[in-house]
Structures are given as structure tokens and as C-alpha cells.
Design an enzyme around this catalytic site. Sequence first.
Site, PDB file in Angstrom:
ATOM      1  N   LYS A 109      -5.449   9.767  23.294  1.00  0.00           N
ATOM      2  CA  LYS A 109      -6.299  10.214  24.397  1.00  0.00           C
ATOM      3  C   LYS A 109      -7.383  11.190  23.935  1.00  0.00           C
ATOM      4  CE  LYS A 109      -3.054   9.157  28.025  1.00  0.00           C
ATOM      5  NZ  LYS A 109      -2.010   8.480  27.204  1.00  0.00           N
TER       6      LYS A 109
HETATM    7  C1  PLP Z   1      -1.546   7.169  27.366  1.00  0.00           C
HETATM    8  C2  PLP Z   1      -0.757   6.624  26.245  1.00  0.00           C
HETATM    9  C3  PLP Z   1      -0.459   5.236  26.143  1.00  0.00           C
HETATM   10  C4  PLP Z   1      -0.848   4.231  27.203  1.00  0.00           C
HETATM   11  O1  PLP Z   1      -2.233   3.973  27.234  1.00  0.00           O
HETATM   12  P1  PLP Z   1      -2.885   3.237  28.514  1.00  0.00           P
HETATM   13  O2  PLP Z   1      -4.347   3.321  28.295  1.00  0.00           O
HETATM   14  O3  PLP Z   1      -2.433   4.040  29.713  1.00  0.00           O
HETATM   15  O4  PLP Z   1      -2.369   1.842  28.557  1.00  0.00           O
HETATM   16  C5  PLP Z   1       0.223   4.799  25.019  1.00  0.00           C
HETATM   17  N1  PLP Z   1       0.637   5.664  24.072  1.00  0.00           N
HETATM   18  C6  PLP Z   1       0.395   6.991  24.148  1.00  0.00           C
HETATM   19  C7  PLP Z   1       0.908   7.891  23.067  1.00  0.00           C
HETATM   20  C8  PLP Z   1      -0.308   7.527  25.223  1.00  0.00           C
HETATM   21  O5  PLP Z   1      -0.550   8.852  25.283  1.00  0.00           O
END
Ligand code: PLP
Length: 459
Positions: A109
Site C-alpha cells: 500500500k
Molecule cells: C491490502 C493488501 C492486500 C489486498 O489488496 P487489494 O488491493 O485489497 O486486493 C494484499 N496483501 C497485503 C499485504 C495488503 O496490505
Amino acid sequence: MMRYVSTRGVAPELGFTDVLLAGLATDGGLYVPAEWPALPPAHVGAKYAQRAAQVIQLFVGDDLAPATVQRLCDEAYATFAHPDVAPLVKLRDQDYVQELFHGPTLAFKDIALQLVGRMFDEVLRARGQRVTVVGATSGDTGSAAIDGVKNCGNVDIVILFPQGRTSDVQRKQMTTVDSPNVRVVAVDGTFDDCQDLVKAMFNDAEFRERMQLSAVNSINWARVMAQIVYYVTATDALGRINVCVPSGNFGNVFSGWIARRMGAPIDQLVVASNANDILERFFNRNEMTTAPVVPSLSPSMDIQVSSNFERLLFEINGRDGGMTSEQLQRFRTSGRLSVEPDQRSAFIEGRFQAARLDDAETLAVMGQTYRESGMLLDPHSAVAVGATAKLRAAGTLHGTTVTLATAHPAKFPDAVEKATGIRPPLPAHLANLFELEEKMTVLPNDLAAIQKFVATTFT
Ligand SMILES: *Cc1c(COP(=O)(O)O)cnc(C)c1O
């Protein structure tokens, strides 16, 4: 000028900066570009931040000058601990892992939020505005959002988390940030309570307006946009690939779909789910039905409904907002959604595949990967590495495949230790996390108390 339309077809078209600040469209839909631009070829020797600026400019249009977009990308990606930002690591013949966890808070993120925080600040400063970002977190999103805006002069941020229900590392990543525009609130309640409090603040029109409330949650278009870039750099480096994505809200894998739609040579998009397998069931069995969330070793994928799926549904429906809106309405009342066979053959078959792993399978993949290659995987990344292996074994996945690693193993040390016997240390920039002073405010699960805090804490 790049224009954006809502997936529900009613809200007015907007330009990039309005979409950035708006989040959700006024008709309840999500914004997408009125048309998908074509991917320009990479400049020889382009660094990640240069390729990012080139791709992102296509979606920003005239709203920000190219020099500004380049500066924001340079600043955002300078915070990453690896010079390639999103390096590709070879796991075995034809199998690569793309490490998306070298950002300040060790989760993918950061790639979007380091840029989006800076874009917010740039746009607000030009307009002479301030906003207060409020959000609820069960762990990862809160720290990534805080880190993305901690140096922004025109953004204040208040993050609510359920007291005692995050890991120590997750809490400290939020509470040890020492910036005048950051407040962290431990709510005496659950994550759902925190989310309900945030929703209630947004639904209070007077409060929302007075505080200039804003959100940076995963439906924000700019986050999806920033994630397109690492799919592009992966195909720049390797040519034709499949990608396998550990999925929750469907934002990450949808960014991959966009890269493919723009012309990046991506063959199959693999959706990897944990026991919360609503997406896997949709792709494999054409039925999307909600089920209660079960806690797993990969908590950032523990979702009931994937909010960004609406953007793909809009495409499946030939960009008919009325039809998309009706379908989602029916889904909300009946808890069930499926698409017509001709839509499946045009949009899903031969493009998307899906696989799921439960916690026991996830631990087994972590252990086996470590023994075979020495690579430590966090549980989210392991779900995807396991999904790739399952589909290869089933004979449906061929050729070079890039599996996305979305969190650093040190973020989930207990699971990693259980699977491998190794307790991964925090990287250097976080090594002193446990010595830093924590700052937070403990508040009851009470809307009036939270609103009073948000309204008075920054003045
Ligand atoms: C947010 C997140 C995901 C999922 O991603 P999406 O875009 O919501 O499908 C997967 N792995 C980690 C470590 C995350 O923080």
C-alpha cells in the site's frame, strides 16, 4: 484533458484532481477514466520513478504539470529501501516474485499512498484548501496512510484502530509517528465499530462539510492508478508474463487488468484468495455470494465484499452505468451476483484464473519455499505463490509468471517463525521501533466523543 466517469452513470464527469479529492462519486459509484490510454514505450534505462511519471501523466492530463508529476514520483519513491522500488526476484525457472514491500511501512500500500499523500498536498496547496482525512484500520492501511501524509502541510489525519486488536508492530508503526498533523485514536471497540464511526462522520453532512473530511481508502482512483506502474515495469523487464495477485478488495489485481488493457503484455491475471474466497468463487463458479469474514493468517485479505470489483463489473457490462447500478442493488438485497455466459467468455475466460489457500496450505507454502529457495514469504504473498503452484499443477498456467509479494515477512513474524523456524528481523529503518515513544488517545466507542476530538484536536 482526462475526464472521469462514474461506474453508476449518474454523477457528473470530473477531471483528475476533483476525482482525487472526491473519493466516492455522488451517485455512490467509483470513478474510472472515460477512456483507457495506450501504454507508451519505456525510455531506455528509465528508473522506476521516471516510468511512473510517464504512465501517471496519462491519467492526470493537464491537471498537474509534467515537472510536478515527476517531482512527486521522485519524492514518493525515494522513500523506498530498494533502488528498483519493486524489484523482481527469480524464485525458480519461469517463476518470479515481485517485491512490493520495500516502502516505509513494509506493505504494498506504500507504493500508492506515498504518492497519493503528496498529490493531495500539492492539489490542496494550489487551491488554498485543507482537509482532514479520517480512516479506520485493522492494521496495514492506517500506518501506510499516516506515513503518506505525515509531512503534508495541508492534510490532517485521524486514524481509528480497535484498542488491543492490532499487533504491536502495527500499533507502533502508527503511534510512533511524531508529526503535528497526525492523530491516532485507540477505540474501545472492534474494527467494525471503528469503521461504523468513520461512516457516521461522513454521513453527518454538516460535520463533513465543516471539517472538510476526506478519505484515502482503497476505492480512491489515484491508488488504483499508482499500482498500474509495477505491472508495467515487470513487463518492461520480462516481456510477456502472467501475474498472480494476493487479493482482498480487488484494487491491486484491477490495476493489473488496466495495465493489460493499456497494452502491457500480460497474459493471465490470477486472483489468489485465502479462506475468504468470494472472489475465487466468482471467477471459478460464476457466483458471488457474501459470507461472514473468517480471521486468517493474511488479515489484509479478510474481506466480505471486494469494493473495487465494481470497476471490473462496469467494464463487463460494456460501461453501462445503469446496468451496473441495478446489478449491485440486487446484490445488496439478495447477496448474490452472477454474469451472463457471453459476458464471461468475453471478459473472464482466458484472462482471469483464481485459486484459494487456507491457513494450513499457506504455512506449508511458506515452509516449502524457504527450504527450497531460502526466500521468506509473508502469509499474503504465500497465498499467491501457492496459487501459482496450484494452477501450474492443474495445467492451466504456462510461461513466465510474476507473483506479487505484498508484505515484508518481518511484518508477520509469528506466522513466518511458525512455518520456517526463522524470526525475520525488522529492516534497518524500523529497527528502533520498539524504543520510540508512543502517542495515542484512547476514546470510547461513542460518535459524539470521536467527533469532538476530531473537531478540536488540530486547532
Ligand atoms: C491490502 C493488501 C492486500 C489486498 O489488496 P487489494 O488491493 O485489497 O486486493 C494484499 N496483501 C497485503 C499485504 C495488503 O496490505
